[in-house]
Scaffold this active site. Sequence first.
Site: not given
Ligand code: PGA
Length: 213
Positions: A67, A136, A138, A143
Site C-alpha cells: 500500500d 482493529d 486491518h 478495514e
Molecule cells: P504495526 O502496524 O506493525 O506498526 O503495528 C501493523 C499494521 O497496521 O498493519
Amino acid sequence: MKIIEAKTYEDMSRKAANIISAQVIMKPNCVLGLATGGTPVGIYKQLIDWYRKGDIDFSEVTTINLDEYRGLPRESIQSYWTFMHEHFFDHVNIRPENINLPDGTNQDAQEECARYDRLIMEKGGIDLQLLGIGVDGHIGFNEPGAAFELGTHCVNLTESTIEANARFFDTVKEVPRQAYTMGIKTIMQAHKVLMVVNGRSKAAIIKEAFFVQ
Ligand code: PGA
C-alpha cells in the site's frame, strides 16, 4: 495455516526473516510482497544483516508493496516508499527497477489501481506476501468488513487507522485521509502469506481473528 510462536520480538523477526530467506534461496527471482509498519522493521534488519554477511542475495528479487498513501509524493518522509528505502532497500542489492509501490501521486485512482493489479499479474503473482495486522484487524488498508473480492483500490482511512498512523507525522492533521491498497483478493492470490504480529495490543484481535469460532 501454520502458527509459529516466538518468545520475543527479535525471535519473531528472525523466524520470519528465515522464511523470507528460504523463499529467496529457493527462487532467487521470486516476487516478495512487502509491508510497512513497526512490526516488520526487525525482519528487515535481520535480512540486511544476512545480506551483509553474504548469506542472501536480492539482485534478482522483485518487491511489490501492499500500500501507499494517496497524495504523498514518494520523496515525502512519511511515504511508504521512503520507509521501505530507509529500512530495507537502501541497505541491500535489490535493483531499483524491481521495486514497486502504488504511486500515491497518481490522482486517477482507477488507473493507478488497475496498473498495480496488472503489474502483479505480469510478474506472475506474489510468491510470498509479508503482512502485519492493525489493532482493529486491518490488513494493508483493508478495514474489517472490506469486500473480499476487491483487487487494489482506493480507501478512505478510518479514524482508528489515522490515529494509529499519526505517530509517524507531526500532527494527526497531516495524516493523509486516503490510500491505495492491495485488496484481500490480491493478498489471497499470493502463493504464500506470512503474517507477523507482536505485542499485547494485538492479542485481542488475534484471538478474535484466528481462535474464536
Ligand atoms: P504495526 O502496524 O506493525 O506498526 O503495528 C501493523 C499494521 O497496521 O498493519
